[in-house]
Design a protein around this motif. Sequence first.
Motif, mmCIF file in Angstrom:
data_model
loop_
_atom_site.group_PDB
_atom_site.id
_atom_site.type_symbol
_atom_site.label_atom_id
_atom_site.label_comp_id
_atom_site.label_asym_id
_atom_site.label_seq_id
_atom_site.Cartn_x
_atom_site.Cartn_y
_atom_site.Cartn_z
ATOM 1 N N SER A 52 1.065 -1.240 -0.008
ATOM 2 C CA SER A 52 -0.055 0.047 -0.097
ATOM 3 C C SER A 52 0.979 1.220 0.037
ATOM 4 O O SER A 52 2.131 1.283 0.616
ATOM 5 C CB SER A 52 -0.972 0.191 1.248
ATOM 6 O OG SER A 52 -0.190 0.164 2.492
ATOM 7 N N LEU A 53 0.273 2.344 -0.415
ATOM 8 C CA LEU A 53 1.039 3.707 -0.494
ATOM 9 C C LEU A 53 -0.118 4.727 -0.503
ATOM 10 O O LEU A 53 -0.738 4.691 -1.692
ATOM 11 C CB LEU A 53 2.105 3.838 -1.649
ATOM 12 C CG LEU A 53 2.491 5.366 -1.920
ATOM 13 C CD1 LEU A 53 3.472 5.503 -0.730
ATOM 14 C CD2 LEU A 53 3.426 5.197 -3.006
ATOM 15 N N ASP A 54 -0.414 5.478 0.270
ATOM 16 C CA ASP A 54 -1.426 6.853 0.043
ATOM 17 C C ASP A 54 -2.775 6.429 -0.052
ATOM 18 O O ASP A 54 -3.336 7.068 -1.063
ATOM 19 C CB ASP A 54 -0.694 7.899 -0.621
ATOM 20 C CG ASP A 54 0.625 8.654 -0.619
ATOM 21 O OD1 ASP A 54 0.913 8.244 0.638
ATOM 22 O OD2 ASP A 54 1.232 8.862 -1.498
ATOM 23 N N GLY A 55 -3.225 5.097 0.488
ATOM 24 C CA GLY A 55 -4.581 4.851 0.217
ATOM 25 C C GLY A 55 -4.743 3.948 -0.858
ATOM 26 O O GLY A 55 -5.793 3.573 -1.153
ATOM 27 N N MET A 56 -3.702 3.746 -1.631
ATOM 28 C CA MET A 56 -3.876 3.056 -2.780
ATOM 29 C C MET A 56 -3.025 1.414 -2.442
ATOM 30 O O MET A 56 -2.204 1.433 -1.510
ATOM 31 C CB MET A 56 -3.091 3.671 -4.178
ATOM 32 C CG MET A 56 -3.823 4.750 -4.705
ATOM 33 S SD MET A 56 -3.003 5.614 -5.679
ATOM 34 C CE MET A 56 -2.742 7.149 -4.806
ATOM 35 N N TYR A 57 -3.525 0.414 -3.146
ATOM 36 C CA TYR A 57 -2.953 -0.960 -2.800
ATOM 37 C C TYR A 57 -2.747 -1.827 -3.913
ATOM 38 O O TYR A 57 -3.222 -1.343 -4.917
ATOM 39 C CB TYR A 57 -3.767 -1.436 -1.572
ATOM 40 C CG TYR A 57 -5.072 -1.468 -1.966
ATOM 41 C CD1 TYR A 57 -5.884 -2.462 -2.552
ATOM 42 C CD2 TYR A 57 -5.923 -0.183 -1.706
ATOM 43 C CE1 TYR A 57 -7.253 -2.332 -2.796
ATOM 44 C CE2 TYR A 57 -7.417 -0.116 -2.043
ATOM 45 C CZ TYR A 57 -8.082 -1.349 -2.497
ATOM 46 O OH TYR A 57 -9.231 -1.290 -2.860
ATOM 47 N N SER A 58 -2.075 -2.999 -3.617
ATOM 48 C CA SER A 58 -2.167 -4.030 -4.741
ATOM 49 C C SER A 58 -3.274 -4.852 -4.447
ATOM 50 O O SER A 58 -3.844 -4.772 -3.274
ATOM 51 C CB SER A 58 -0.762 -4.702 -4.623
ATOM 52 O OG SER A 58 -0.863 -5.329 -3.262
ATOM 53 N N LYS A 59 -3.716 -5.670 -5.351
ATOM 54 C CA LYS A 59 -4.581 -6.955 -4.686
ATOM 55 C C LYS A 59 -3.737 -7.779 -3.978
ATOM 56 O O LYS A 59 -2.461 -7.955 -4.152
ATOM 57 C CB LYS A 59 -4.783 -7.767 -6.380
ATOM 58 C CG LYS A 59 -5.670 -6.748 -7.225
ATOM 59 C CD LYS A 59 -6.100 -7.899 -8.525
ATOM 60 C CE LYS A 59 -6.966 -6.831 -9.231
ATOM 61 N NZ LYS A 59 -7.167 -7.612 -10.641
ATOM 62 N N LYS A 60 -4.247 -8.680 -3.128
ATOM 63 C CA LYS A 60 -3.646 -9.455 -2.274
ATOM 64 C C LYS A 60 -3.282 -10.763 -3.206
ATOM 65 O O LYS A 60 -4.103 -11.256 -3.831
ATOM 66 C CB LYS A 60 -4.774 -9.893 -1.262
ATOM 67 C CG LYS A 60 -4.910 -8.861 -0.201
ATOM 68 C CD LYS A 60 -5.788 -9.175 0.981
ATOM 69 C CE LYS A 60 -6.356 -8.176 1.743
ATOM 70 N NZ LYS A 60 -7.370 -8.162 2.553
#
Length: 101
Positions: A52-60
């Motif tokens: 994650s970064l700044d409220g954005m994220y990857s799929k798990k």
Amino acid sequence: MSGTITLTRRSGFQLRPRPYKVWIDGVAVGRLPHNGAAEFAVEPGDHLVELSLDGMYSKKVTVAVREGGTRRLHCGANGPLAFTAFGLLLPGLAIKLTLTH
């Protein structure tokens, strides 16, 4: 005995070169620097990895780790629009995380 999850992050198109936060099984375990790598010891078994970064994220990504084994993942921005308004509308598409081994 434990296993290892290794993450790499190459430079490339990155509007935000700050470290990504690394989550394993829902727990923040460390950071992944821009153009760097990070390694995390885990118990053998299946683990969910997310960035994650700044409220954005990857799929798990589910990673099966064997005793004494290493699983490798690579990540980066999911294209040039990832951290623009497009990324804010679809935050789960901003960071690309791929199991490589």
